[in-house]
Motif scaffolding. Structure first.
Motif, mmCIF file in Angstrom:
data_model
loop_
_atom_site.group_PDB
_atom_site.id
_atom_site.type_symbol
_atom_site.label_atom_id
_atom_site.label_comp_id
_atom_site.label_asym_id
_atom_site.label_seq_id
_atom_site.Cartn_x
_atom_site.Cartn_y
_atom_site.Cartn_z
ATOM 1 N N ASP A 1 0.831 -1.206 0.000
ATOM 2 C CA ASP A 1 0.000 0.000 0.000
ATOM 3 C C ASP A 1 0.869 1.261 0.000
ATOM 4 O OD1 ASP A 1 -2.409 -1.320 -0.107
ATOM 5 O OD2 ASP A 1 -2.784 -1.229 2.052
ATOM 6 N N ALA A 2 1.941 1.233 0.787
ATOM 7 C CA ALA A 2 2.853 2.382 0.826
ATOM 8 C C ALA A 2 3.534 2.570 -0.530
ATOM 9 C CB ALA A 2 3.891 2.185 1.929
ATOM 10 N N TYR A 3 3.901 1.454 -1.140
ATOM 11 C CA TYR A 3 4.513 1.495 -2.474
ATOM 12 C C TYR A 3 3.529 2.069 -3.496
ATOM 13 C CZ TYR A 3 5.761 -0.470 -7.063
ATOM 14 O OH TYR A 3 6.017 -0.644 -8.405
ATOM 15 N N ALA A 4 2.297 1.567 -3.490
ATOM 16 C CA ALA A 4 1.288 2.030 -4.445
ATOM 17 C C ALA A 4 0.979 3.505 -4.252
ATOM 18 C CB ALA A 4 0.016 1.196 -4.312
ATOM 19 N N LYS A 5 0.954 3.958 -3.003
ATOM 20 C CA LYS A 5 0.685 5.367 -2.710
ATOM 21 C C LYS A 5 1.772 6.255 -3.319
ATOM 22 C CE LYS A 5 -0.250 8.503 1.190
ATOM 23 N NZ LYS A 5 0.820 9.487 0.950
ATOM 24 N N LEU A 6 3.017 5.838 -3.185
ATOM 25 C CA LEU A 6 4.117 6.631 -3.731
ATOM 26 C C LEU A 6 4.082 6.624 -5.265
ATOM 27 C CD1 LEU A 6 6.320 8.308 -2.460
ATOM 28 C CD2 LEU A 6 7.874 6.360 -2.620
ATOM 29 N N VAL A 7 3.716 5.484 -5.854
ATOM 30 C CA VAL A 7 3.590 5.414 -7.314
ATOM 31 C C VAL A 7 2.458 6.320 -7.785
ATOM 32 C CG1 VAL A 7 3.060 3.926 -9.275
ATOM 33 C CG2 VAL A 7 4.570 3.096 -7.470
ATOM 34 N N ARG A 8 1.321 6.286 -7.078
ATOM 35 C CA ARG A 8 0.194 7.151 -7.441
ATOM 36 C C ARG A 8 0.610 8.622 -7.443
ATOM 37 N NH1 ARG A 8 -2.991 3.762 -4.208
ATOM 38 N NH2 ARG A 8 -2.799 5.186 -2.456
ATOM 39 N N GLU A 9 1.327 9.004 -6.398
ATOM 40 C CA GLU A 9 1.755 10.402 -6.297
ATOM 41 C C GLU A 9 2.742 10.747 -7.412
ATOM 42 O OE1 GLU A 9 3.307 10.550 -2.374
ATOM 43 O OE2 GLU A 9 1.334 10.638 -1.396
ATOM 44 N N GLY A 10 3.689 9.840 -7.676
ATOM 45 C CA GLY A 10 4.685 10.098 -8.701
ATOM 46 C C GLY A 10 4.109 10.140 -10.100
ATOM 47 N N MET A 11 3.024 9.381 -10.332
ATOM 48 C CA MET A 11 2.393 9.341 -11.652
ATOM 49 C C MET A 11 1.126 10.188 -11.715
ATOM 50 S SD MET A 11 2.878 5.292 -12.659
ATOM 51 C CE MET A 11 2.210 5.557 -14.310
ATOM 52 N N GLU A 12 0.854 10.911 -10.620
ATOM 53 C CA GLU A 12 -0.314 11.807 -10.552
ATOM 54 C C GLU A 12 -1.616 11.046 -10.828
ATOM 55 O OE1 GLU A 12 0.452 15.110 -13.147
ATOM 56 O OE2 GLU A 12 2.063 15.899 -11.887
ATOM 57 N N LEU A 13 -1.804 9.963 -10.090
ATOM 58 C CA LEU A 13 -2.998 9.128 -10.256
ATOM 59 C C LEU A 13 -3.949 9.232 -9.060
ATOM 60 C CD1 LEU A 13 -1.265 5.833 -11.498
ATOM 61 C CD2 LEU A 13 -2.101 7.744 -12.881
ATOM 62 N N SER A 14 -3.602 10.061 -8.095
ATOM 63 C CA SER A 14 -4.339 10.080 -6.826
ATOM 64 C C SER A 14 -5.813 10.430 -6.972
ATOM 65 C CB SER A 14 -3.675 11.056 -5.851
ATOM 66 O OG SER A 14 -2.337 10.665 -5.584
ATOM 67 N N LYS A 15 -6.174 11.160 -8.026
ATOM 68 C CA LYS A 15 -7.568 11.582 -8.196
ATOM 69 C C LYS A 15 -8.415 10.557 -8.945
ATOM 70 C CE LYS A 15 -6.600 16.551 -8.027
ATOM 71 N NZ LYS A 15 -6.730 17.852 -8.737
ATOM 72 N N LEU A 16 -7.799 9.483 -9.412
ATOM 73 C CA LEU A 16 -8.549 8.468 -10.154
ATOM 74 C C LEU A 16 -9.396 7.614 -9.206
ATOM 75 C CD1 LEU A 16 -5.912 7.144 -12.740
ATOM 76 C CD2 LEU A 16 -7.576 9.003 -13.008
ATOM 77 N N GLU A 17 -10.534 7.154 -9.715
ATOM 78 C CA GLU A 17 -11.369 6.233 -8.934
ATOM 79 C C GLU A 17 -10.650 4.892 -8.799
ATOM 80 O OE1 GLU A 17 -14.116 6.846 -7.438
ATOM 81 O OE2 GLU A 17 -14.902 8.667 -8.355
ATOM 82 N N VAL A 18 -10.835 4.266 -7.646
ATOM 83 C CA VAL A 18 -10.217 2.959 -7.412
ATOM 84 C C VAL A 18 -11.304 1.900 -7.261
ATOM 85 C CG1 VAL A 18 -8.129 3.893 -6.377
ATOM 86 C CG2 VAL A 18 -10.097 3.414 -4.927
ATOM 87 N N ALA A 19 -10.982 0.682 -7.617
ATOM 88 C CA ALA A 19 -11.952 -0.410 -7.539
ATOM 89 C C ALA A 19 -12.363 -0.659 -6.095
ATOM 90 C CB ALA A 19 -11.351 -1.685 -8.132
ATOM 91 N N GLY A 20 -13.667 -0.871 -5.881
ATOM 92 C CA GLY A 20 -14.134 -1.309 -4.574
ATOM 93 C C GLY A 20 -14.857 -0.297 -3.731
ATOM 94 N N ARG A 21 -14.934 0.943 -4.200
ATOM 95 C CA ARG A 21 -15.675 1.929 -3.412
ATOM 96 C C ARG A 21 -16.183 3.044 -4.331
ATOM 97 N NH1 ARG A 21 -10.707 4.816 -0.072
ATOM 98 N NH2 ARG A 21 -9.824 5.972 -1.833
ATOM 99 N N GLY A 22 -17.287 3.677 -3.920
ATOM 100 C CA GLY A 22 -17.847 4.766 -4.706
ATOM 101 C C GLY A 22 -18.142 4.354 -6.136
ATOM 102 N N ALA A 23 -17.821 5.232 -7.069
ATOM 103 C CA ALA A 23 -18.052 4.943 -8.483
ATOM 104 C C ALA A 23 -17.188 3.803 -8.978
ATOM 105 C CB ALA A 23 -17.784 6.205 -9.320
#
Length: 302
Positions: free
Chosen positions: A75-97
């Protein structure tokens, strides 16, 4: 289909199968976290008796804590990748939309993850219904896969072959909700234990397109933050060491564990077994803090 078409033709991929390249700069920034993931895998692999699970129907002491640590590092790894690739605002599987992606069967689930999920869901009061839903979904999935298998042996199907790819797509088109999805609350019931194949999935187009029955499902795009290749291979080797040949399809894997454990929980060595009820449910532990609990009755008598 000709060989050339097979090699060079358009190969429709489900959104979770779409490859995402992590830039070199981000890989460099996550190097320490990848090393922690590797250390966690090595720690689990070194636990005494890890290869005896199929015989003892137990896992080594400290196994589940080690798996949770591995997940936390991912999870920590994925969080850093999201930030580095600017993916943090994307919807993720399993909640909301992002629950639109929960109509695609989770595939590529490791044995460690399946064990962790089984431990979490086995005590649920509605587990018998969940198990029934898993069974129906798994049977339909394999029927869809085998319907496109051209080989002589129906059991020898390559995970990377066309039968699996097309069978999974055909199953997805049925829009069968994941048995772990609470459709009313629009959330994953195993959020804390969900596998990497669900954690990694970031929807890069309109989230509604991720629903397999949507007209634009074939155009849905995703960013998938997979484990690095080496760690994927290490988990595959660890699965082989456990000798119960876990299915990479989550639904089938959970049912395999249910059969292996004869309906019981799979506890750690030295852990006290949970009492089972006649209906197959795990007996719930008594709440000693309610007013009618025995400890309060004793005080009132005194």
């Amino acid at each position: 289909m000709s060989v050339l078409q097979t090699i060079f033709g358009r190969r429709d991929r489900l959104p979770r199968d779409q490859a995402t390249r992590v830039p070199r700069s981000v890989r460099k920034a996550t190097k320490a976290l990848v090393e922690r993931i590797q250390t966690s895998i090595e720690t689990i692999s070194a636990l005494p008796g890890i290869a005896d699970m199929s015989a003892t129907k137990r896992v080594p002491k400290g196994f589940y804590a080690a798996v949770e640590e591995l997940i936390a590092h991912y999870d920590a790894y994925a969080k850093l990748v999201r930030e580095g690739m600017e993916l943090s605002k994307l919807e993720v599987a399993g909640r909301g939309a992002g629950v639109a992606a929960c109509y695609e069967v989770p595939t590529g689930v490791s044995g460690l993850e399946t064990l962790n999920i089984y431990r979490a869901i086995r005590p649920w009061k509605d587990f018998p219904k969940i198990a029934s839903d898993l069974g129906r979904a798994a049977e339909q999935l394999f029927a869809d896969i085998q319907s496109g298998h051209k080989g002589k042996d129906p059991k020898k199907i390559r995970m990377t072959g066309g039968a699996v790819r097309n069978g999974r797509r055909q199953f997805a088109r049925r829009a069968v909700p994941c048995p772990f999805l609470d459709e009313r609350a629009r959330r994953c019931r195993i959020w804390d234990q969900r596998p990497v194949v669900c954690r990694m999935h970031h929807i890069n187009t309109d989230a509604a397109w991720s629903l397999p029955t949507h007209a634009n499902f074939g155009r849905a795009k995703a960013k998938n933050i997979r484990l690095p290749v080496r760690q994927q291979l290490e988990l595959a080797r660890l699965d082989k060491r456990m000798e119960w040949q876990p299915s990479p399809f989550l639904y089938a894997g959970v049912l395999q564990l249910l059969q292996l454990a004869d309906g019981e929980l799979i506890n750690e060595v030295g852990e006290a077994p949970r009492r089972m009820q006649q209906d197959g449910r795990v007996a719930q532990r008594a709440n000693r803090n309610v007013r009618h609990a025995a400890k309060h009755r004793k005080k009132r008598r005194g």
